[in-house]
Design a protein around this motif. Structure first.
Motif, mmCIF file in Angstrom:
data_model
loop_
_atom_site.group_PDB
_atom_site.id
_atom_site.type_symbol
_atom_site.label_atom_id
_atom_site.label_comp_id
_atom_site.label_asym_id
_atom_site.label_seq_id
_atom_site.Cartn_x
_atom_site.Cartn_y
_atom_site.Cartn_z
ATOM 1 N N ILE A 80 0.985 -1.150 0.003
ATOM 2 C CA ILE A 80 0.129 0.034 0.164
ATOM 3 C C ILE A 80 0.744 1.160 -0.055
ATOM 4 C CG2 ILE A 80 -1.569 1.260 1.438
ATOM 5 C CD1 ILE A 80 -2.888 -1.439 2.219
ATOM 6 N N PHE A 81 1.804 1.384 0.930
ATOM 7 C CA PHE A 81 2.700 2.487 0.893
ATOM 8 C C PHE A 81 3.403 2.513 -0.230
ATOM 9 C CE2 PHE A 81 6.535 4.737 2.804
ATOM 10 C CZ PHE A 81 5.866 5.623 3.493
ATOM 11 N N MET A 118 4.530 13.035 -3.432
ATOM 12 C CA MET A 118 3.574 14.139 -3.130
ATOM 13 C C MET A 118 2.319 13.473 -1.999
ATOM 14 S SD MET A 118 4.789 16.689 -4.323
ATOM 15 C CE MET A 118 3.533 17.832 -4.026
ATOM 16 N N ARG A 119 2.667 12.284 -1.716
ATOM 17 C CA ARG A 119 1.783 11.278 -0.901
ATOM 18 C C ARG A 119 0.213 11.169 -1.366
ATOM 19 N NH1 ARG A 119 2.767 13.877 5.047
ATOM 20 N NH2 ARG A 119 5.191 13.450 5.137
ATOM 21 N N ARG A 120 0.366 11.205 -2.862
ATOM 22 C CA ARG A 120 -0.995 10.880 -3.438
ATOM 23 C C ARG A 120 -0.967 9.386 -4.089
ATOM 24 N NH1 ARG A 120 0.150 15.891 -7.671
ATOM 25 N NH2 ARG A 120 1.866 14.316 -7.811
ATOM 26 N N VAL A 121 -2.164 9.092 -4.259
ATOM 27 C CA VAL A 121 -2.469 7.492 -4.553
ATOM 28 C C VAL A 121 -3.683 7.437 -5.674
ATOM 29 C CG1 VAL A 121 -3.914 6.779 -2.601
ATOM 30 C CG2 VAL A 121 -2.458 5.145 -3.651
ATOM 31 N N LYS A 122 -3.602 6.641 -6.290
ATOM 32 C CA LYS A 122 -4.862 6.406 -7.347
ATOM 33 C C LYS A 122 -5.837 5.454 -6.633
ATOM 34 C CE LYS A 122 -2.093 6.761 -11.710
ATOM 35 N NZ LYS A 122 -1.785 6.039 -12.877
ATOM 36 N N GLN A 175 -12.153 11.379 1.121
ATOM 37 C CA GLN A 175 -11.806 12.715 0.720
ATOM 38 C C GLN A 175 -10.223 13.144 0.527
ATOM 39 O OE1 GLN A 175 -14.388 14.990 -0.016
ATOM 40 N NE2 GLN A 175 -15.483 13.256 0.419
ATOM 41 N N PRO A 176 -9.846 14.310 0.012
ATOM 42 C CA PRO A 176 -8.325 14.346 -0.139
ATOM 43 C C PRO A 176 -7.741 14.117 1.213
ATOM 44 C CG PRO A 176 -9.564 16.007 -1.449
ATOM 45 C CD PRO A 176 -10.459 15.305 -0.616
ATOM 46 N N VAL A 177 -8.269 14.754 2.572
ATOM 47 C CA VAL A 177 -7.552 14.839 3.718
ATOM 48 C C VAL A 177 -7.290 13.216 4.363
ATOM 49 C CG1 VAL A 177 -9.853 15.079 5.060
ATOM 50 C CG2 VAL A 177 -7.796 15.649 6.132
ATOM 51 N N TYR A 189 -1.846 7.708 4.121
ATOM 52 C CA TYR A 189 -0.090 7.670 4.132
ATOM 53 C C TYR A 189 0.439 7.919 5.418
ATOM 54 C CZ TYR A 189 4.480 9.231 3.071
ATOM 55 O OH TYR A 189 5.423 9.511 2.828
ATOM 56 N N LEU A 190 -0.081 8.572 6.461
ATOM 57 C CA LEU A 190 0.530 8.666 7.674
ATOM 58 C C LEU A 190 0.397 7.336 8.521
ATOM 59 C CD1 LEU A 190 -0.358 12.336 8.368
ATOM 60 C CD2 LEU A 190 1.904 11.434 7.697
#
Length: 337
Positions: A58-59, A65-69, A129-131, A137-138
């Motif tokens: 997953i990571f 940029m800490r984005r994922v599809k 949501q984006p948040v 990620y964190l």
């Protein structure tokens, strides 16, 4: 954010002595609450390996940029049987006969994983949501480190990197906790942080991940029991002591039923919660009370104390009632060698 904590600075200072002896002589390269992968029960080892490998996968899907599809991640969760894996983890029993084994399994199943599981559900339901993407990620990053902290030989290469000298600052705590909406299967809270220190906390990732284990255990506990769905975290430097430390304070409001249960069990000695073995649930569900005991052991480890009981006796960790607040604290040495 300063000024957000519901206790005065005088009350915070009076919680415990400000000069706490630092007795550790060796670098922090391994947590006391850790074991070898081969020390886990044979039926548990493949489940733990599968969880770690799944989280690594997953990571790896996040970019710089800490984005994922999200569509790809949703498909991956389905293909890897994420729900079945979570079910297997919940079925692992916590050992009462081997405290260290129980602590390790507790944090592998706990830590940031429970919050992560809920966040991944949002992706599966196409409600992220984006948040939420940043939060995932964190949480994945943290739990991978927590798992290596618990089971160092689970990933020897990355564990070796965790031991290398590399400074970790308070900013790494603030990015995930400041104004965070934190969701667990059995509780939700807004986390508000009052940080009076903005410098280095730890010199090694292995030490920082041990600190993470303490904080997640305390915030998970506070989130589950918060009467108003709010958890306050204070970070205060103690520069007057012979070895500079941070005092972390975690507070949440409790209802009269919780207060009564704690008073009946502990009187005014709420710090004995850190001995473990006590859980409170208004619905009658049972728990093992491992979380706070793990905190005491890890703090003792950081200061070179013999065990968690010594950390309690020396006020390195503790808890008190304050009005309708449950207030817990612990200390951590600042960037100790």
């Amino acid at each position: 954010m300063t000024g957000a904590f519901p206790l005065s600075d005088e009350t915070i200072k009076a919680l415990a002595p400000c000069d706490l002896p630092f007795l550790r002589h060796d670098p922090f390269v391994r947590s006391v609450s850790s074991i070898s992968i081969t020390a886990l029960p044979e039926n548990v080892q493949p489940v733990v390996r599968r969880l770690y490998d799944t989280l690594l996968a997953i990571f790896s899907r996040f970019d710089q940029m800490r984005r994922v599809k999200l569509d790809e991640l949703r498909q991956f969760l389905h293909e890897t049987g994420w729900h079945d894996l979570m079910h297997e983890l919940r079925g692992i029993s916590l050992s009462r006969h081997d405290p260290v084994l129980g602590q390790v399994i507790h944090d592998i199943r706990g830590g940031s994983l429970q919050a992560l599981a809920l966040q991944l559900q949002l992706i599966e339901f196409e409600q992220a949501q984006p948040v939420d993407v940043e939060r995932i990620y964190l949480l994945v990053r943290d739990h991978l480190k927590i798992m290596r902290n618990c089971v160092p030989d689970l990933d020897p290469v990355r564990t070796a990197r965790d031991i290398e000298l590399r400074t970790h600052g308070v900013d790494l705590l603030l990015e995930k906790w400041q104004q965070a909406d934190y969701r667990l299967p059995d509780g939700t809270a807004q986390i508000v942080v009052d940080a009076r220190y903005n410098g280095v906390v730890a010199d090694r990732c292995v030490e920082f991940s041990a600190l993470d284990r303490v904080i997640y255990n305390l915030i998970n506990n506070a989130t589950r029991h918060s009467a108003d769905h709010r958890v306050m975290v204070g970070i205060y430097p103690l520069f007057d002591c012979s070895s500079p430390s941070l005092r972390f304070v975690v507070a949440n409001r409790i209802d009269p039923l919780q207060r009564s249960a704690l008073d009946q069990r502990f009187g005014q000695q709420w710090s004995n919660l850190f001995r473990g073995g006590f859980t409170f649930s208004s619905d009658g569900s049972k728990g093992h009370g491992f979380g706070l005991a793990i905190c005491a052991e890890l703090v003792a480890n950081a200061y070179g104390l013999p065990n968690g009981l010594a950390a309690i006796a020396g006020s390195y960790v503790g808890a008190i009632p304050h009005g309708d607040l449950f207030v817990a604290w612990f200390h951590w040495p600042i960037a100790a060698p």
